[in-house]
Design a protein around this motif. Structure first.
Motif, PDB file in Angstrom:
ATOM      1  N   ILE A  73       0.741  -1.226  -0.141  1.00  0.00           N
ATOM      2  CA  ILE A  73       0.027  -0.015   0.048  1.00  0.00           C
ATOM      3  C   ILE A  73       0.939   1.301   0.021  1.00  0.00           C
ATOM      4  O   ILE A  73       1.810   1.201   0.639  1.00  0.00           O
ATOM      5  N   ARG A  74       0.401   2.104  -0.979  1.00  0.00           N
ATOM      6  CA  ARG A  74       1.316   3.459  -0.758  1.00  0.00           C
ATOM      7  C   ARG A  74       0.257   4.698  -0.851  1.00  0.00           C
ATOM      8  O   ARG A  74      -0.736   4.309  -1.498  1.00  0.00           O
ATOM      9  N   LYS A  75       0.858   5.368  -0.279  1.00  0.00           N
ATOM     10  CA  LYS A  75      -0.188   6.703  -0.211  1.00  0.00           C
ATOM     11  C   LYS A  75       0.856   8.005  -1.100  1.00  0.00           C
ATOM     12  O   LYS A  75       2.163   8.032  -0.992  1.00  0.00           O
ATOM     13  N   ILE A  76       0.021   8.606  -1.942  1.00  0.00           N
ATOM     14  CA  ILE A  76       0.846   9.674  -2.553  1.00  0.00           C
ATOM     15  C   ILE A  76       0.062  10.887  -2.165  1.00  0.00           C
ATOM     16  O   ILE A  76      -1.331  10.916  -2.348  1.00  0.00           O
ATOM     17  N   ILE A  77       0.622  11.950  -1.975  1.00  0.00           N
ATOM     18  CA  ILE A  77      -0.244  13.015  -1.373  1.00  0.00           C
ATOM     19  C   ILE A  77       0.059  14.446  -2.139  1.00  0.00           C
ATOM     20  O   ILE A  77       1.192  14.437  -2.784  1.00  0.00           O
ATOM     21  N   GLY A  78      -0.649  15.236  -2.431  1.00  0.00           N
ATOM     22  CA  GLY A  78      -0.481  16.409  -3.257  1.00  0.00           C
ATOM     23  C   GLY A  78      -1.086  16.413  -4.569  1.00  0.00           C
ATOM     24  O   GLY A  78      -2.258  15.494  -4.724  1.00  0.00           O
ATOM     25  N   LYS A  85       7.659  11.175  -9.610  1.00  0.00           N
ATOM     26  CA  LYS A  85       7.324  10.884  -8.153  1.00  0.00           C
ATOM     27  C   LYS A  85       6.107   9.879  -8.081  1.00  0.00           C
ATOM     28  O   LYS A  85       5.853   8.870  -7.358  1.00  0.00           O
ATOM     29  N   GLY A  89       5.709   5.973  -7.080  1.00  0.00           N
ATOM     30  CA  GLY A  89       5.089   5.738  -5.656  1.00  0.00           C
ATOM     31  C   GLY A  89       4.077   4.617  -5.975  1.00  0.00           C
ATOM     32  O   GLY A  89       3.772   3.788  -5.187  1.00  0.00           O
TER      33      GLY A  89
ATOM     34  N   SER B 113       7.375   6.141   5.025  1.00  0.00           N
ATOM     35  CA  SER B 113       7.976   5.344   4.045  1.00  0.00           C
ATOM     36  C   SER B 113       6.686   4.984   2.873  1.00  0.00           C
ATOM     37  O   SER B 113       6.770   4.577   1.794  1.00  0.00           O
ATOM     38  N   GLU B 114       5.421   4.971   3.658  1.00  0.00           N
ATOM     39  CA  GLU B 114       4.231   4.635   2.774  1.00  0.00           C
ATOM     40  C   GLU B 114       3.803   6.020   1.972  1.00  0.00           C
ATOM     41  O   GLU B 114       2.800   5.904   0.937  1.00  0.00           O
ATOM     42  N   ILE B 115       4.422   7.042   2.243  1.00  0.00           N
ATOM     43  CA  ILE B 115       3.836   8.472   1.769  1.00  0.00           C
ATOM     44  C   ILE B 115       4.856   9.116   0.908  1.00  0.00           C
ATOM     45  O   ILE B 115       5.806   9.185   1.018  1.00  0.00           O
ATOM     46  N   GLU B 116       4.432   9.279  -0.366  1.00  0.00           N
ATOM     47  CA  GLU B 116       5.305  10.103  -1.244  1.00  0.00           C
ATOM     48  C   GLU B 116       4.512  11.388  -1.524  1.00  0.00           C
ATOM     49  O   GLU B 116       3.230  11.475  -1.458  1.00  0.00           O
ATOM     50  N   GLU B 117       5.214  12.648  -1.546  1.00  0.00           N
ATOM     51  CA  GLU B 117       4.654  13.758  -1.574  1.00  0.00           C
ATOM     52  C   GLU B 117       4.938  14.466  -3.087  1.00  0.00           C
ATOM     53  O   GLU B 117       6.145  14.441  -3.350  1.00  0.00           O
ATOM     54  N   LEU B 154       5.524  14.161   7.347  1.00  0.00           N
ATOM     55  CA  LEU B 154       5.500  14.822   6.156  1.00  0.00           C
ATOM     56  C   LEU B 154       6.574  16.050   6.341  1.00  0.00           C
ATOM     57  O   LEU B 154       7.104  16.369   7.186  1.00  0.00           O
TER      58      LEU B 154
END
Lengths: 97, 582
Positions: A73-78, A85, A89, B113-117, B154
């Motif tokens: 599971i991955r989260k990409i915010i923004g 990226k 991701g 590690s799970e979060i990509e911004e 973050l």
């Protein structure tokens, strides 16, 4: 990587139709069309409508893209403006263009 | 006071005065004058392990249970299950509270590690979650513990800071009373400068270790729009949650009692106007080692229990069974009183916790057991865990607290020929109402105990030194012998008494012998007088005899002469008469 059999299940959490949300959805659709044609599902969840869903996926930031399948599971915010990226991701190697 | 007055004068002002939300945490609401600012965020900062999470949890639980204000606890560190287990030890059943919709736990998990911004984002997700949680149970209280964890998850600080500012603003608009916890940073209250955003009320928790003894302290750094205590207040975390201790009551207006209570030693009472101590007063018994301070204290406890009043004995030196055994040897049975539920022992090594902790635990025991008398034996041992001034400060607070409750307290203090302890003596002595000193009198090859009343406020106490005798029958005070050789005690006193007794017997003996002699002399003289009397009488008889003879002679002579004259007469004319008469 055996990608052909896998379907990318993507969830995009937004809160109303904000600029960021709209941009994020557009960007996501664009990348998916380019790299994951016919291998993806996008589910858009508006937290203003379903606030109770925020807890389940540990959503903090808006917009957040959650990749449930394939693992991990991955989260990409923004607003997903950085294609590289996002692809990293989502664990997608840019296919040969 | 002025606020009260203003309230009366201007009813409109009431609405303008800061509303407060009571925390329900023992003591904290007294320091803050009512609680945390209602509808505003409060920052609680402190180092790791200083009790921030527990503090905020208690705020939520007490709010739900005592003030009917549901609360949301948003945890950024611990999982809901962990939290539930952690606070279960304090008797808080979070599962039940959650079921009753009084508390909502929400664990926010951030895994870097799970979060990509990528690109712009905001924290609306968090807002929505929080908003949903608040609305679902109608929460009035919110805790964010520890929101700084966002910074580790973050990386876009600019967004985070802007969003935090917005979050606190949003919380205010929501009208919830919030607690935000923050880890203590270098040279700043919090690592991420949260105090910048939360400026209404800041509470600092500290956990200080001094001489290997830890003390938890709480300080209100800032409380906008309200008066508050500014000191560092010690607090205790135990099985009943947090208790904060106000350092001193602000006023010196305790009620006083004119009632007198016995010390348990009748001869000591006699030195105190025959009535004993005042109820609610503080008594110090000081003396060198082995002078019987504990015995005096035990007698006092015994007397209290005999009056069917409750007593708590805090022992810092001996274990309760030891004290009970030792006191049996002087004729008092404390075990009976324990069985009757009148006496409680609380024994602990002074080093068990800091001074403040001792104070807090005394408070708790007193509030629970409601004794009329407490005994601290001995206070000097507390010096091992604090400096003289700290001990004094603690005792001031203790005496203060006990006086408001009308509880009589007896301290024992050990005097050594040691400067520090002498200071304690004097340091404490100015606080106490009565001060008994027991001291050694070394004389004539033995050690005896002398006792005197150094001071006793509000009564004409005796100024005499008494000899303090501990025997199988108990304690007693004996008047010392004041003789030409000075003050005598112990066997010297007894010897002197014996000597006096012998002297008395000898004297009485001597007197009686003299009496006898006089008697004898009197008898001799009387005898003499009697014989003289006899002599006189015989002499008188003698004299009388010759006198009578003379008389007789004279009579006879008279008669003879008459006869002769008669005869001669007869011869002349009546010779016949004479012959006829013959």
């Amino acid at each position: 990587m055996e990608v052909k059999e896998e379907i990318w299940e993507l969830r995009l959490y937004v809160a109303g139709q904000t600029t960021k949300s709209v941009t994020a959805l557009q960007n996501l659709k664009k990348y998916c069309e380019e790299h994951l044609k016919d291998k993806y599902k996008i589910e858009v969840i508006d937290l203003l409508v379903h606030p109770q869903l925020a807890e389940g996926d540990q959503i903090l930031a808006i917009p957040t893209l959650v990749k449930k399948v394939p693992e991990p599971i991955r989260k990409i915010i923004g607003d997903l403006s950085n294609e590289e990226k996002v692809l990293v991701g989502l664990n997608i190697r840019p296919s040969t263009k | 006071m002025s606020i009260e007055q203003q309230k009366k004068e201007d009813p409109g002002l009431i609405n303008k005065i800061l509303h407060k939300t009571p925390t329900g945490i023992t003591g904290l609401d007294e320091i803050t004058g009512g609680g945390l600012p209602s509808g505003r965020p409060t920052l609680i900062c402190g180092a790791a392990g200083s009790g921030k999470t527990l503090f905020s949890m208690e705020f939520i639980v007490r709010g739900a249970l005592e003030f009917n204000e549901p609360g949301v606890f948003m945890a950024f560190e611990e999982k809901s299950e962990e939290l539930t287990v952690n606070v279960a030890s304090l008797g808080f059943d979070l599962d039940k509270l959650q079921k009753d919709k009084l508390v909502k736990l929400d664990h926010v998990h951030i895994e870097r590690s799970e979060i990509e911004e990528t690109g712009e984002y905001d924290l609306d997700g968090l807002f929505i979650r929080l908003g949903y949680a608040i609305d679902s149970i109608g929460a009035k209280r919110v805790v964010l513990d520890t929101i700084e964890n966002l910074f580790s998850g973050l990386s876009n600080q600019l967004i985070l800071r802007a969003e935090l500012r917005r979050l606190f603003q949003w919380l205010k608009e929501k009208g919830v009373t919030a607690i935000i916890t923050g880890e203590k940073g270098e040279g700043a209250l919090t690592r991420q400068g949260l105090e910048e955003y939360v400026s209404d009320c800041v509470i600092l928790l500290d956990h200080r270790v001094c001489n290997q003894i830890s003390t938890r302290l709480l300080r209100i750094v800032k409380y906008r729009g309200s008066v508050h205590g500014t000191n560092e207040y010690p607090f205790l975390i135990d099985e009943e949650g947090i208790s904060v201790l106000p350092v001193t009551a602000l006023k010196l207006e305790n009620n006083v009692s004119a009632e007198r209570i016995s010390s348990g030693i009748p001869s000591l009472d006699k030195m105190l106007e025959g009535k004993g101590f005042y109820r609610g007063s503080s008594i110090l018994v000081s003396g060198t080692a082995g002078t019987g301070k504990t015995s005096i204290a035990a007698y006092f406890a015994h007397a209290t229990c005999l009056r069917k009043e409750r007593c708590v004995y805090f022992a810092f030196e001996e274990s309760p069974p030891q004290i009970i055994r030792n006191m049996q040897s002087i004729g008092i049975n404390l075990q009976e009183h324990i069985d009757d539920g009148l006496l409680q022992f609380h024994a602990s090594r002074p080093t068990l916790n800091g001074l403040e902790m001792h104070l807090v635990s005394i408070h708790k025991v007193v509030n629970k057991f409601r004794p009329r008398t407490i005994i601290l034996d001995p206070i000097t041992n507390l010096i091992t865990v604090g400096s003289v001034s700290e001990v004094k400060a603690m005792l001031i607070r203790l005496i203060d607290f006990l006086q408001t409750q009308q509880i009589t307290v007896m301290f024992t203090a050990l005097t050594l020929n040691n400067i520090v302890n002498e200071q304690t003596d004097e340091g404490v002595s100015s606080l106490v109402d009565a001060w008994l000193r027991v001291r050694d009198i070394e004389f004539n090859g033995e050690r005896n105990r002398g006792m005197y009343v150094m001071k006793s406020r509000g009564m004409k106490h005796s100024n005499q030194v008494r000899e303090f005798v501990i025997s199988d029958e108990g304690l007693n005070l004996v008047s010392v012998y004041l003789g030409p050789e000075g003050v005598l005690t112990g066997s010297a006193r007894e010897a002197q008494q014996l000597q006096e007794e012998t002297g008395l017997i000898l004297r009485t003996h001597a007197v009686s012998r003299k009496d006898l002699e006089i008697e004898r002399k009197r008898k001799v003289l009387e005898a003499k007088i009697a014989s003289l009397h006899e002599e006189f009488e015989s002499l008188q008889d003698e004299l009388n005899k010759s006198y009578v003879e003379e008389e007789l002679k004279k009579e006879i002579i008279e008669k003879n002469r008459e006869k002769l004259t008669k005869i001669r007469h007869h011869e002349n004319n009546t010779a016949t008469d004479n012959s006829s008469s013959e």
